[in-house]
Design a protein around this motif. Structure first.
Motif, PDB file in Angstrom:
ATOM      1  N   ARG B  18      -7.660 -40.970  10.579  1.00  0.00           N
ATOM      2  CA  ARG B  18      -8.313 -39.864  11.290  1.00  0.00           C
ATOM      3  C   ARG B  18      -8.587 -40.301  12.711  1.00  0.00           C
ATOM      4  O   ARG B  18      -8.906 -41.456  12.964  1.00  0.00           O
ATOM      5  N   PHE B  19      -8.452 -39.372  13.643  1.00  0.00           N
ATOM      6  CA  PHE B  19      -8.936 -39.578  15.004  1.00  0.00           C
ATOM      7  C   PHE B  19     -10.076 -38.598  15.183  1.00  0.00           C
ATOM      8  O   PHE B  19      -9.833 -37.403  15.264  1.00  0.00           O
ATOM      9  N   GLY B  20     -11.302 -39.092  15.204  1.00  0.00           N
ATOM     10  CA  GLY B  20     -12.439 -38.191  15.304  1.00  0.00           C
ATOM     11  C   GLY B  20     -12.449 -37.260  14.116  1.00  0.00           C
ATOM     12  O   GLY B  20     -12.443 -37.700  12.974  1.00  0.00           O
ATOM     13  N   GLY B  42       9.690 -34.042  11.432  1.00  0.00           N
ATOM     14  CA  GLY B  42       8.613 -33.068  11.418  1.00  0.00           C
ATOM     15  C   GLY B  42       8.329 -32.560  12.812  1.00  0.00           C
ATOM     16  O   GLY B  42       8.775 -33.161  13.795  1.00  0.00           O
ATOM     17  N   PRO B  43       7.577 -31.465  12.923  1.00  0.00           N
ATOM     18  CA  PRO B  43       7.296 -30.906  14.243  1.00  0.00           C
ATOM     19  C   PRO B  43       6.382 -31.832  15.035  1.00  0.00           C
ATOM     20  O   PRO B  43       5.744 -32.719  14.469  1.00  0.00           O
ATOM     21  N   SER B  44       6.324 -31.602  16.326  1.00  0.00           N
ATOM     22  CA  SER B  44       5.487 -32.398  17.198  1.00  0.00           C
ATOM     23  C   SER B  44       4.026 -32.317  16.745  1.00  0.00           C
ATOM     24  O   SER B  44       3.534 -31.251  16.399  1.00  0.00           O
ATOM     25  N   GLY B  45       3.361 -33.464  16.695  1.00  0.00           N
ATOM     26  CA  GLY B  45       1.950 -33.485  16.346  1.00  0.00           C
ATOM     27  C   GLY B  45       1.677 -33.643  14.862  1.00  0.00           C
ATOM     28  O   GLY B  45       0.518 -33.632  14.442  1.00  0.00           O
ATOM     29  N   CYS B  46       2.712 -33.831  14.034  1.00  0.00           N
ATOM     30  CA  CYS B  46       2.485 -33.919  12.594  1.00  0.00           C
ATOM     31  C   CYS B  46       2.122 -35.328  12.157  1.00  0.00           C
ATOM     32  O   CYS B  46       1.829 -35.556  10.987  1.00  0.00           O
ATOM     33  N   GLY B  47       2.166 -36.296  13.068  1.00  0.00           N
ATOM     34  CA  GLY B  47       1.703 -37.641  12.725  1.00  0.00           C
ATOM     35  C   GLY B  47       2.799 -38.687  12.603  1.00  0.00           C
ATOM     36  O   GLY B  47       2.539 -39.809  12.174  1.00  0.00           O
ATOM     37  N   LYS B  48       4.017 -38.353  13.028  1.00  0.00           N
ATOM     38  CA  LYS B  48       5.143 -39.286  12.887  1.00  0.00           C
ATOM     39  C   LYS B  48       4.904 -40.581  13.671  1.00  0.00           C
ATOM     40  O   LYS B  48       5.025 -41.680  13.134  1.00  0.00           O
ATOM     41  N   THR B  49       4.548 -40.415  14.949  1.00  0.00           N
ATOM     42  CA  THR B  49       4.332 -41.594  15.779  1.00  0.00           C
ATOM     43  C   THR B  49       3.187 -42.432  15.236  1.00  0.00           C
ATOM     44  O   THR B  49       3.274 -43.662  15.190  1.00  0.00           O
ATOM     45  N   THR B  50       2.133 -41.772  14.792  1.00  0.00           N
ATOM     46  CA  THR B  50       0.989 -42.501  14.260  1.00  0.00           C
ATOM     47  C   THR B  50       1.397 -43.338  13.049  1.00  0.00           C
ATOM     48  O   THR B  50       1.013 -44.506  12.934  1.00  0.00           O
ATOM     49  N   LEU B  51       2.214 -42.774  12.162  1.00  0.00           N
ATOM     50  CA  LEU B  51       2.658 -43.524  10.986  1.00  0.00           C
ATOM     51  C   LEU B  51       3.494 -44.738  11.406  1.00  0.00           C
ATOM     52  O   LEU B  51       3.333 -45.840  10.880  1.00  0.00           O
TER      53      LEU B  51
END
Ligand SMILES: Nc1ncnc2c1ncn2[C@@H]1O[C@H](COP(=O)(O)OP(=O)(O)O)[C@@H](O)[C@H]1O
Ligand SMILES: [Mg+2]
Lengths: 287, 357
Positions: B18-20, B42-51
């Motif tokens: 979680r971010f905030g 997945g679409p932009s903002g779905c958490g790919k980079t974070t994973l």
């Protein structure tokens, strides 16, 4: 660096004439404001009672007193540069990493005082540091000290004031580079096995080197020739080249000696700028 | 340390972040065999980079575990993971030349100069840049920089290589050429790799398996064929390939499936749903024919385009636009013509309408 630069477009003859005419006013200003006075300065410095003479230089470069004056100016510049770098380098990162409002606030705090004259700032420091100044009265009120501590007219006062006045000139060029720094560079180094210290030494430091060099050259040449700050914050106890020049012109009426001191000062500043840009090229920094 | 699942080279289990107030990753599970190529799509903002950053060690997960080559690396710092990353911006070191970039990791490992030189040469020849070793980075084109970033990552022989939209900055033609070349190269050196992309074609071309991500979850993890033929969610259906879909309510249900009443008419689906529940009925355009069949509808042709090997017919069925794909040589209906069209029950997909897409 040079090969990446696009070649200037080829100009036709009429275009060339127009370009020449358009650049004339700027060239005239450069000539009148800089080249001419410099030539005059150089000329005067080599003038004695009977025409050409090296006497001014001889006196300046052999008298122990004047050698210590040159050393004083160099020392002030070295210490100011080192101190502003040690504060300014991390501060540049803090400002560059800060978001929106915080960033503007920090930049404002840093650059707004530039609008005030250096005399005002130096006087502000004398008010703070005087024996009946704010710092001493506060310390006495709190019972930390019984008698005022001598702060003004000490080398500490000089260094603190000088670092304060010249700090923005260190931060500005470093910040400009750091703000452009891709934070992924450090991460890329980490993924290749670099711990934070190694990543800093092998990537962050060399990539930000052009900003460091610009800041160092700027602060060194400004502080080596500083006049107001040493005069107000330490005065006669710490004679500098700039003060010597002023004295030679205003008090002792020795224009040749003053001019020679000016030439020496200028040579030091030019040498530092040339050396640092050399170093910048060999360290392979980005332009 | 618990023994890793047999054959699993990289194992991500139960990872959340979680971010905030926003949950960016929610209970992610992903296991990869050695040499496997997996894409996070997945679409932009779905958490790919974070994973990806969790695997790299650049972001710490709130819960969960990451194991690589039998070692728990959940808390290991990035520089001790032996994970390679090719960043979207490439993040090449601007103060070093090509060889300096590629040899950076090898130098840190304290290898002898000769070994570094030969490893750099090997990595550069894999990406066909051996003649560029002493070029400065800024003298390279985008495509060449991309190759240098790849060579730099593979030179240290990482246990897994992560690509974050690594091809997205290239123009279309170069990107397509790089896709097959990259896949070939990674297979050749036996690399295990995770790609991140929002481009479905890239995902299908590059990987053995695709993880479709949506709002911080993995909706479906499957090989490209299964993903296309049996999408697990309406989102997976809409994100991979073309599809036509209609929303409706279940009016009857028996052992063989259900009947869904849509705005265009009733449709049979081969799956049981509760009566009254809302359901999305879908199929792929290539299953549609302009004849009567299992699921037959009527509509008005609003457009027909010949595209060589295939033709596309756009049909308005009671306000819903559907695209059918025909063989290129068939006779196309006229605009404004009323047509009947259908697709077989076996190719009918259905999703509970509650899971919005
Ligand atoms: N460091 C961060 N702080 C706060 N929010 C973040 C941070 N990194 C990513 N996010 C948020 O997490 C979500 C997922 O981001 P990301 O993993 O970059 O998605 P993707 O790569 O699929 O486009 C986004 O909504 C983004 O705004
Ligand atoms: Mg991303």
């Amino acid at each position: 660096m040079t090969e990446a630069m696009p070649a200037p477009p080829k100009l036709s003859d009429p275009e060339r004439r127009t370009a020449f005419l358009l650049s004339l006013p700027a060239a005239m200003i450069l000539l009148i404001m800089f080249i001419l006075p410099l030539g005059l300065l150089l000329g005067v410095s080599f003038t004695g009672p009977e025409g050409f003479s090296l006497a001014a230089y001889q006196r300046l470069l052999t008298t122990p007193h004047y050698l210590s004056v040159i050393w004083n100016s160099l020392k002030l510049a070295l210490v100011t540069t080192a101190l502003t770098f040690l504060i300014g380098y991390p501060a540049s990162f803090a400002i560059a990493r800060a978001r929106g409002g915080w960033r503007s606030l920090m930049l404002g705090c840093l650059f707004l005082p530039l609008a005030a004259s250096v005399i005002v700032k130096a006087f502000a420091w004398t008010i703070l540091l005087r024996s009946d100044g704010i710092i001493n009265s506060t310390l006495m009120l709190l019972g930390i000290i019984d008698e005022p501590v001598r702060m003004i007219f000490t080398q500490t006062a000089l260094i603190v004031g000088s670092a304060n006045v010249f700090l923005p000139f260190m931060i500005l060029p470093i910040f400009a580079v750091v703000a452009q720094l891709d934070p992924r560079l450090g991460e890329a180094a980490a993924m290749l096995g670099a711990n934070p210290a190694v990543a800093f030494l092998k990537v962050t430091l060399p990539v930000t080197m052009p900003g460091i060099i610009a800041g160092v050259a700027l602060v060194f040449s400004l502080s080596v020739s500083a006049y107001v700050v040493p005069t107000l914050l330490i005065g006669e106890r710490y004679p500098t080249l700039a003060a010597t020049i002023a004295k030679a012109y205003l008090l002792t009426q020795q224009p040749a000696f003053g001019a020679a001191a000016g030439v020496v000062l200028l040579s030091i500043a030019i040498a530092v700028v040339i050396l640092s840009s050399r170093f910048g090229r060999s360290s392979g920094g980005l332009s | 340390m618990t023994a890793p699942d047999a054959g699993l080279h990289l194992s991500i289990s139960n990872v959340s972040k979680r971010f905030g107030a926003t949950t960016v990753l929610e209970d992610i599970h992903l296991g990869m065999a050695k040499g496997e190529l997996v894409t996070l799509l997945g679409p932009s903002g779905c958490g790919k980079t974070t994973l990806l950053r969790v695997v790299a060690g650049l972001t710490h997960p709130d819960t969960g575990r990451v194991e690589l080559a039998g070692r728990d690396i959940t808390r290991a710092p990035p520089y001790k993971r032996n994970v390679g990353v090719v960043f979207q911006s490439y993040a090449l070191f601007p103060h070093l030349d090509v060889a300096g970039n590629v040899g950076f990791g090898l130098k840190l490992r304290g290898l002898p100069k000769a070994d570094i030189a030969s490893a750099v040469h090997r990595a550069l020849s894999l990406v066909h840049l051996e003649r560029y070793a002493d070029r400065p980075i800024r003298a390279l084109s985008g495509g060449q920089q991309q190759r240098v970033a790849l060579a730099r990552a593979i030179a240290v022989e990482p246990s897994v290589i992560l690509f974050d939209e690594a091809l997205s900055a290239l123009d279309r033609k170069l990107r397509e050429a790089m896709q097959s070349e990259l896949r070939h190269l990674l297979t050749q050196i036996g690399a295990t790799a995770i790609f991140v992309t929002h481009d479905q074609e890239e995902a299908l071309t590059m990987s053995d398996r695709v993880a479709v991500m949506y709002k911080g979850r993995i909706d479906q993890l499957a090989d490209p064929r299964t993903l296309y033929d049996q999408p697990a969610t309406a989102f997976a259906l809409s994100f991979v390939g073309q599809s036509l879909s209609l929303k409706g309510k279940v009016v009857s249900s028996d052992a063989d499936g259900s009947v869904v009443e849509t705005s265009a008419g009733p449709l049979r689906v081969p799956r049981r749903f509760l009566r009254g529940s809302s359901v999305i009925v879908a199929t792929r355009p290539e299953h549609v024919t302009l004849t009567a069949g299992d699921n037959t509808l009527t509509g008005t042709v609003v457009g027909a385009t010949f595209q060589g090997s295939r033709s596309l017919v756009e049909i308005d069925a009671a306000g819903t636009r559907l695209t059918a794909e025909m063989p290129g040589r068939c006779t196309l209906p006229e605009r404004g013509e009323t047509v009947i069209f259908s697709w077989p029950l076996s190719e009918t997909l259905s999703f509970s309408g509650e899971e919005h897409a």
